[in-house]
Design a protein around this motif. Sequence first.
Motif, mmCIF file in Angstrom:
data_model
loop_
_atom_site.group_PDB
_atom_site.id
_atom_site.type_symbol
_atom_site.label_atom_id
_atom_site.label_comp_id
_atom_site.label_asym_id
_atom_site.label_seq_id
_atom_site.Cartn_x
_atom_site.Cartn_y
_atom_site.Cartn_z
ATOM 1 N N ALA A 74 1.035 -1.031 0.489
ATOM 2 C CA ALA A 74 0.059 -0.542 0.038
ATOM 3 C C ALA A 74 1.096 0.956 0.117
ATOM 4 C CB ALA A 74 -1.245 -0.346 1.521
ATOM 5 N N VAL A 75 0.498 2.133 -1.140
ATOM 6 C CA VAL A 75 1.117 4.086 -0.779
ATOM 7 C C VAL A 75 0.193 4.712 -0.437
ATOM 8 C CG1 VAL A 75 2.057 5.232 -1.974
ATOM 9 C CG2 VAL A 75 2.877 3.264 -2.598
ATOM 10 N N HIS A 76 0.803 5.243 0.654
ATOM 11 C CA HIS A 76 0.317 6.317 1.779
ATOM 12 C C HIS A 76 0.983 7.428 1.528
ATOM 13 C CE1 HIS A 76 -2.147 3.140 3.155
ATOM 14 N NE2 HIS A 76 -1.108 2.769 3.956
ATOM 15 N N ILE A 77 -0.094 8.264 0.128
ATOM 16 C CA ILE A 77 0.745 9.705 -0.158
ATOM 17 C C ILE A 77 -0.405 11.100 0.697
ATOM 18 C CG2 ILE A 77 1.149 11.314 -2.016
ATOM 19 C CD1 ILE A 77 1.225 8.711 -3.651
ATOM 20 N N ASP A 102 0.630 4.573 13.146
ATOM 21 C CA ASP A 102 1.796 4.228 13.318
ATOM 22 C C ASP A 102 2.310 4.960 11.526
ATOM 23 O OD1 ASP A 102 1.691 2.410 14.867
ATOM 24 O OD2 ASP A 102 1.084 0.537 14.234
ATOM 25 N N ILE A 103 1.443 4.852 10.948
ATOM 26 C CA ILE A 103 1.997 5.703 9.645
ATOM 27 C C ILE A 103 2.579 6.825 10.013
ATOM 28 C CG2 ILE A 103 1.300 6.431 7.149
ATOM 29 C CD1 ILE A 103 -0.592 4.221 7.431
ATOM 30 N N ALA A 104 1.432 7.998 10.377
ATOM 31 C CA ALA A 104 1.995 9.213 11.033
ATOM 32 C C ALA A 104 3.143 9.297 11.871
ATOM 33 C CB ALA A 104 0.776 9.675 11.753
ATOM 34 N N THR A 105 3.952 8.538 12.317
ATOM 35 C CA THR A 105 4.724 8.347 13.036
ATOM 36 C C THR A 105 6.140 8.362 12.462
ATOM 37 O OG1 THR A 105 3.830 7.129 14.842
ATOM 38 C CG2 THR A 105 5.963 7.038 14.562
ATOM 39 N N GLY A 132 8.406 17.581 -1.333
ATOM 40 C CA GLY A 132 9.159 18.033 -0.157
ATOM 41 C C GLY A 132 8.039 17.098 1.092
ATOM 42 N N GLU A 133 7.006 16.688 1.170
ATOM 43 C CA GLU A 133 6.600 15.217 1.985
ATOM 44 C C GLU A 133 7.069 14.084 1.517
ATOM 45 O OE1 GLU A 133 4.242 16.819 3.783
ATOM 46 O OE2 GLU A 133 3.933 19.174 2.535
ATOM 47 N N ILE A 134 6.595 13.419 3.158
ATOM 48 C CA ILE A 134 6.615 12.667 3.253
ATOM 49 C C ILE A 134 5.562 11.400 3.397
ATOM 50 C CG2 ILE A 134 7.996 10.341 4.602
ATOM 51 C CD1 ILE A 134 10.001 12.854 4.201
ATOM 52 N N ALA A 135 6.090 10.573 1.603
ATOM 53 C CA ALA A 135 4.306 9.076 1.410
ATOM 54 C C ALA A 135 5.124 7.815 2.534
ATOM 55 C CB ALA A 135 5.163 9.071 -0.249
ATOM 56 N N VAL A 136 4.117 7.480 2.060
ATOM 57 C CA VAL A 136 5.337 6.191 2.980
ATOM 58 C C VAL A 136 4.937 5.361 2.631
ATOM 59 C CG1 VAL A 136 4.404 4.047 5.326
ATOM 60 C CG2 VAL A 136 4.694 7.678 4.956
ATOM 61 N N VAL A 137 5.325 3.851 2.200
ATOM 62 C CA VAL A 137 4.730 2.809 1.525
ATOM 63 C C VAL A 137 4.722 1.457 2.885
ATOM 64 C CG1 VAL A 137 5.780 0.360 -0.221
ATOM 65 C CG2 VAL A 137 6.366 3.359 -0.258
ATOM 66 N N GLU A 138 3.945 1.121 1.635
ATOM 67 C CA GLU A 138 3.884 -0.410 3.482
ATOM 68 C C GLU A 138 3.592 -1.409 3.041
ATOM 69 O OE1 GLU A 138 -0.390 -1.626 5.880
ATOM 70 O OE2 GLU A 138 -0.408 0.492 5.236
#
Length: 472
Positions: A74-77, A102-105, A132-138
């Motif tokens: 999963a990808v969270h942008i 957990d994703i926000a942390t 400049g934002e941070i995406a999270v790859v799950e």
Amino acid sequence: MRWALVKVCLAVTIMVVVAFAVPLGLVIREMARDRAFSNAEREAAAVAPALSITTDRDQLERVVASAGSDAGMAVHIPASADKASGDTAAVDLGRQRAADGDIATVRRLGRASTSEVPGGSTLLQPVALSSGEIAVVEVYVPEAEVTNGLTTAWTVLAGVGLALIVGSVAVADRLGVRMVRPARRLVEGAHELGEGKLGARVPEDGPKELRLAAVAFNSMADQVVQLLANERELAADLSHRLRTPLTVLRLNAASLGDGPAADQTRAAVAQLEREVDTIIRTAREAKPQTVAAGPGAGCDAAEVVRERMTFWSALAEDEGRKVRVAGVDRPVRIPVARADLAAALDALLGNVFRHTAEGTAFAVDVHNGEDAVIVLVSDAGPGISDPEAAMARGRGSGSAGSTGLGLDIVRRLAESTGGDVRIGSSVLGGTEVRIWIQLDGREPVRRGHRSSMRRRRPGRLVSTFNRPRSLP
């Protein structure tokens, strides 16, 4: 002792296996977990370049699909405010399993982490975007993948540990048998000796301490046999000394004339003489048990021959006899007690001195073969005209002016090993007595079965009897 050794070895081996197997099993589990999460990191790294270029949903879906992990990724942008294109909404691709906190942390700290979810774990990998934002790859890591191959590894490890335990028990059992068997034979030998079986001996094998115990036991048994033989010889010697006064009594009784008192005296003297003869025969002939020695008994025939020839050489020098000894320069082990071989040699050499004239030469040869040892006693005397009759006297007839006790001693010694005795003509011109001593543990030969023994003898040793010999 045997089971005690097995138990000790079993306990030690189990402790060693547990001490090594448990930490090794934990290490294998950690390695399997590290492998699963390393694969997850590679999958997340495959999506990171695309995120740094674009945040378009359609393009990202194609990238995730090409990675082959769309079911577990999963990808969270996050939403952003771009000056060129305006505000951009948040984008979430794939099934989210990790908690929002957990994703926000991870997005705030900018550091990868893992979290537990139902059915397994997730790897949360932060990726910096062009805005400049941070995406999270799950990346979802199932529990089955974390434990993949772990059961097989633990099974192999358990099998190796079990094999070590079984092997150690088997080795301990063999060592126990090696220690217990000589001790058991020592006990059996002691019981047999206590029951009067004077030929009982113990094989000198096993550990060093038990070998020394067997040597001590065999030495003690030889001493007992020697003491009993000395007692019998002493009894026979004392009885033999009584013959001189008995002869005087018989002569005096014969001169008493007629009458009841004279007849009673002569009858008493005759009975006393018979009793003395019985004592002599019993003391000298009651010896079969001492000849048939057990598996641990034996002596060095070469050493015994050298010792007895040293004794007889002094008398031979006084009578001007030439003596030759051959085959005694190296040890020759035979399954015969030392005292019995010495008695047989003394009997044969004594016959040489009694029945040949002074100055007659004689020789003793020892031939050592693979399965037999042959001792030859030969002389340059007149020889024996009837060897069969001489051997018959040796079997106990006691006729023809000879008791035959000497040949009987030699015959019983040879037959106790499965061999025999033969009388023939020597190359010196006189008599040759050949003692065949068997070495292969064959059953003692029985009377009436001598021909079968001859058929089984190897011809290689028989041929040595015809080699020419000469005295110096």
